[in-house]
Design a protein around this motif. Structure first.
Motif, PDB file in Angstrom:
ATOM      1  N   CYS A   1      -5.586  -0.960   7.386  1.00 45.58           N
ATOM      2  CA  CYS A   1      -4.585  -0.094   8.024  1.00 45.58           C
ATOM      3  C   CYS A   1      -3.548  -0.914   8.791  1.00 45.58           C
ATOM      4  N   VAL A   2      -4.007  -1.938   9.506  1.00 46.37           N
ATOM      5  CA  VAL A   2      -3.067  -2.782  10.250  1.00 46.37           C
ATOM      6  C   VAL A   2      -2.111  -3.489   9.298  1.00 46.37           C
ATOM      7  N   MET A   3      -2.621  -4.015   8.193  1.00 46.95           N
ATOM      8  CA  MET A   3      -1.755  -4.720   7.244  1.00 46.95           C
ATOM      9  C   MET A   3      -0.751  -3.773   6.599  1.00 46.95           C
ATOM     10  N   GLY A   4      -1.191  -2.562   6.245  1.00 47.64           N
ATOM     11  CA  GLY A   4      -0.266  -1.586   5.682  1.00 47.64           C
ATOM     12  C   GLY A   4       0.792  -1.175   6.686  1.00 47.64           C
ATOM     13  N   LEU A   5       0.388  -0.983   7.934  1.00 46.61           N
ATOM     14  CA  LEU A   5       1.355  -0.640   8.975  1.00 46.61           C
ATOM     15  C   LEU A   5       2.310  -1.792   9.234  1.00 46.61           C
ATOM     16  N   ALA A   6       1.780  -3.021   9.254  1.00 45.82           N
ATOM     17  CA  ALA A   6       2.618  -4.197   9.496  1.00 45.82           C
ATOM     18  C   ALA A   6       3.685  -4.343   8.411  1.00 45.82           C
ATOM     19  N   GLU A   7       3.311  -4.082   7.173  1.00 45.80           N
ATOM     20  CA  GLU A   7       4.292  -4.187   6.080  1.00 45.80           C
ATOM     21  C   GLU A   7       5.431  -3.190   6.272  1.00 45.80           C
ATOM     22  N   ARG A   8       5.118  -1.986   6.734  1.00 45.96           N
ATOM     23  CA  ARG A   8       6.164  -0.997   6.952  1.00 45.96           C
ATOM     24  C   ARG A   8       7.012  -1.322   8.174  1.00 45.96           C
ATOM     25  N   LEU A   9       6.381  -1.778   9.235  1.00 45.75           N
ATOM     26  CA  LEU A   9       7.136  -2.133  10.438  1.00 45.75           C
ATOM     27  C   LEU A   9       8.017  -3.355  10.205  1.00 45.75           C
ATOM     28  N   ALA A  10       7.596  -4.238   9.283  1.00 42.14           N
ATOM     29  CA  ALA A  10       8.399  -5.431   9.002  1.00 42.14           C
ATOM     30  C   ALA A  10       9.762  -5.082   8.427  1.00 42.14           C
ATOM     31  N   ARG A  11       9.913  -3.869   7.892  1.00 38.83           N
ATOM     32  CA  ARG A  11      11.201  -3.442   7.346  1.00 38.83           C
ATOM     33  C   ARG A  11      12.148  -2.934   8.430  1.00 38.83           C
TER      34      ARG A  11
ATOM     35  N   LEU B   1       0.848  -1.190   0.000  1.00 37.89           N
ATOM     36  CA  LEU B   1       0.000   0.000   0.000  1.00 37.89           C
ATOM     37  C   LEU B   1       0.884   1.241   0.000  1.00 37.89           C
ATOM     38  N   PRO B   2       0.793   2.085  -1.012  1.00 35.51           N
ATOM     39  CA  PRO B   2       1.539   3.354  -0.975  1.00 35.51           C
ATOM     40  C   PRO B   2       1.113   4.184   0.229  1.00 35.51           C
ATOM     41  N   LEU B   3       2.026   4.994   0.731  1.00 35.44           N
ATOM     42  CA  LEU B   3       1.736   5.785   1.924  1.00 35.44           C
ATOM     43  C   LEU B   3       0.510   6.673   1.768  1.00 35.44           C
ATOM     44  N   PRO B   4       0.318   7.373   0.626  1.00 32.72           N
ATOM     45  CA  PRO B   4      -0.905   8.187   0.499  1.00 32.72           C
ATOM     46  C   PRO B   4      -2.185   7.353   0.596  1.00 32.72           C
ATOM     47  N   VAL B   5      -2.161   6.142   0.032  1.00 32.15           N
ATOM     48  CA  VAL B   5      -3.338   5.268   0.120  1.00 32.15           C
ATOM     49  C   VAL B   5      -3.585   4.850   1.566  1.00 32.15           C
ATOM     50  N   LEU B   6      -2.514   4.478   2.264  1.00 35.27           N
ATOM     51  CA  LEU B   6      -2.646   4.076   3.668  1.00 35.27           C
ATOM     52  C   LEU B   6      -3.192   5.221   4.508  1.00 35.27           C
ATOM     53  N   LEU B   7      -2.727   6.438   4.260  1.00 31.85           N
ATOM     54  CA  LEU B   7      -3.222   7.599   5.007  1.00 31.85           C
ATOM     55  C   LEU B   7      -4.695   7.867   4.699  1.00 31.85           C
ATOM     56  N   CYS B   8      -5.098   7.684   3.452  1.00 30.42           N
ATOM     57  CA  CYS B   8      -6.511   7.863   3.094  1.00 30.42           C
ATOM     58  C   CYS B   8      -7.387   6.820   3.784  1.00 30.42           C
ATOM     59  N   LEU B   9      -6.904   5.565   3.842  1.00 28.63           N
ATOM     60  CA  LEU B   9      -7.653   4.519   4.533  1.00 28.63           C
ATOM     61  C   LEU B   9      -7.800   4.848   6.018  1.00 28.63           C
ATOM     62  N   ALA B  10      -6.703   5.325   6.623  1.00 33.09           N
ATOM     63  CA  ALA B  10      -6.752   5.689   8.043  1.00 33.09           C
ATOM     64  C   ALA B  10      -7.711   6.859   8.270  1.00 33.09           C
ATOM     65  N   ALA B  11      -7.714   7.823   7.347  1.00 33.67           N
ATOM     66  CA  ALA B  11      -8.626   8.965   7.481  1.00 33.67           C
ATOM     67  C   ALA B  11     -10.079   8.517   7.359  1.00 33.67           C
ATOM     68  N   ALA B  12     -10.345   7.591   6.426  1.00 31.53           N
ATOM     69  CA  ALA B  12     -11.720   7.081   6.284  1.00 31.53           C
ATOM     70  C   ALA B  12     -12.147   6.324   7.531  1.00 31.53           C
ATOM     71  N   PHE B  13     -11.238   5.525   8.099  1.00 30.64           N
ATOM     72  CA  PHE B  13     -11.521   4.786   9.329  1.00 30.64           C
ATOM     73  C   PHE B  13     -11.847   5.756  10.466  1.00 30.64           C
ATOM     74  N   ALA B  14     -11.027   6.814  10.600  1.00 30.33           N
ATOM     75  CA  ALA B  14     -11.253   7.803  11.659  1.00 30.33           C
ATOM     76  C   ALA B  14     -12.562   8.556  11.432  1.00 30.33           C
ATOM     77  N   THR B  15     -12.876   8.843  10.172  1.00 31.82           N
ATOM     78  CA  THR B  15     -14.113   9.569   9.865  1.00 31.82           C
ATOM     79  C   THR B  15     -15.347   8.749  10.244  1.00 31.82           C
TER      80      THR B  15
END
Length: 344
Positions: free
Chosen positions: A254-264, A208-222
């Motif tokens: 969001c968790v999967m996108g975050l997990a992919e980044r933390l895995a690095r 997930l590109p960072l802008p997409v992940l941020l949009c998903l997080a914003a939709a979740f928060a909304t």
């Protein structure tokens, strides 16, 4: 290798670790007594996440009898050992105090056999027998779909919609105790597992590109800001079906996108993946440890925020220490641990 026989995937392990931390924090007295915003956010996605992850790791082309043989030991044996120990301890206390220890033991056995959160002394353990039931039902479903549509994931994915609808309808008329082994939750858990299985490649590598992940997080928060629905399968609560489902899907993404980044990040990924690989240990013991630690810190300091932080940290680490110690002795290792994870 995982206990499912599938190759380990670091992103999946990190996601499982994040999910387990969310479950522990969601059961913290500071969060659920009374349930507040953090509770609603965590509960809106963490249990569906575990069902999706389980679906992603389901072995393909396996007979349901093979799966039951493997997972009965992995899931039901620790369940029976831990609850059986609690039964014996409770009966001994009743006997020493002159109470009716036989009635206590019988009631405990009935609660273990029914296997829902309201019948168990440690409610989160409802997940273990139900996961076995959901895994077997999902494998049967996948095998049937594969006979109708060999090698394609379209049919299993499409069947998630009627399963969700059936699950919503069932919860609307279900008492909090539910059916044995949470059979009434089967349509919902199967829908999550079928979804996870259909997108298993994407879950292992979300990309997930960072802008997409941020949009998903914003939709979740909304969604939480506007409707603030949540899910508590243990209590048979599912909010507004469409909103709660959208929150669950966005939260899991969001968790999967975050997990992919933390895995690095090796320093972060290693402990999270360790928690993920040993999530069974944390599930088994975290409620008891967290509640005891909260009471002890509150008694010593009268500081609820400090008690919440300390008890969360202890509840995340102490079960792993118990697990590591259990692995050193043959008897405890054979009683608690799935055969695939026993040290050679």
């Amino acid at each position: 290798m995982s206990t499912t026989g599938q190759p380990r995937n670091l992103t999946i392990d990190v996601a499982r670790g994040l999910g387990m931390l969310a479950i522990v924090w969601g059961h913290n007295a500071y969060v659920h007594n009374p349930p507040g915003e953090v509770f609603r956010v965590l509960f809106s996605f963490h249990v569906p996440l575990f069902f999706c992850l389980a679906g992603a790791m389901l072995p393909t082309g396996t007979s349901v009898f093979t799966l039951l043989a493997r997972r009965s030991q992995a899931l039901l044996q620790p369940y029976a050992v831990v609850l059986g120990t609690l039964l014996l301890v409770g009966a001994a206390k009743q006997w020493r105090s002159g109470g009716d220890w036989a009635a206590h033991a019988l009631a405990s056995l009935q609660g273990m056999a029914w296997g829902t959160g309201s019948t168990l002394p440690w409610p989160p353990l409802w997940f273990l027998p139900h996961l076995l039931l959901a895994s077997a039902a999902t494998v049967l479903w996948l095998n049937a779909c594969n006979r109708l549509q060999p090698g394609r994931a379209t049919l299993p994915l499409l069947t998630t919609l009627p399963l969700l609808a059936g699950g919503w309808a069932a919860l609307a008329h279900m008492a909090p105790n539910g059916l044995p082994w949470s059979l009434d939750l089967l349509p919902l858990s199967m829908a999550c597992m079928l979804l996870g299985h259909a997108v298993r490649t994407r879950m292992a590598n979300p990309n997930l590109p960072l802008p997409v992940l941020l949009c998903l997080a914003a939709a979740f928060a909304t969604l939480h800001g506007v409707w603030d629905d949540t899910i508590d399968l243990n209590l048979r609560h599912y909010g507004q079906p469409l909103v709660a489902t959208a929150q669950a899907l966005l939260g899991m993404a969001c968790v999967m996108g975050l997990a992919e980044r933390l895995a690095r990040l090796v320093s972060v990924a290693k402990p999270l993946a360790y928690v993920g690989r040993h999530s069974l240990a944390v599930l088994l013991f975290h409620v008891w440890i967290q509640d005891m630690t909260t009471a002890a810190v509150l008694k010593a300091t009268q500081h609820s925020a400090l008690a919440a932080a300390v008890s969360f940290a202890v509840a995340c680490t102490a079960p792993l220490l118990i697990w590591a110690l259990a692995a050193r002795w043959t008897v405890s290792r054979r009683l608690l641990m799935p055969s695939a994870s026993r040290p050679r």
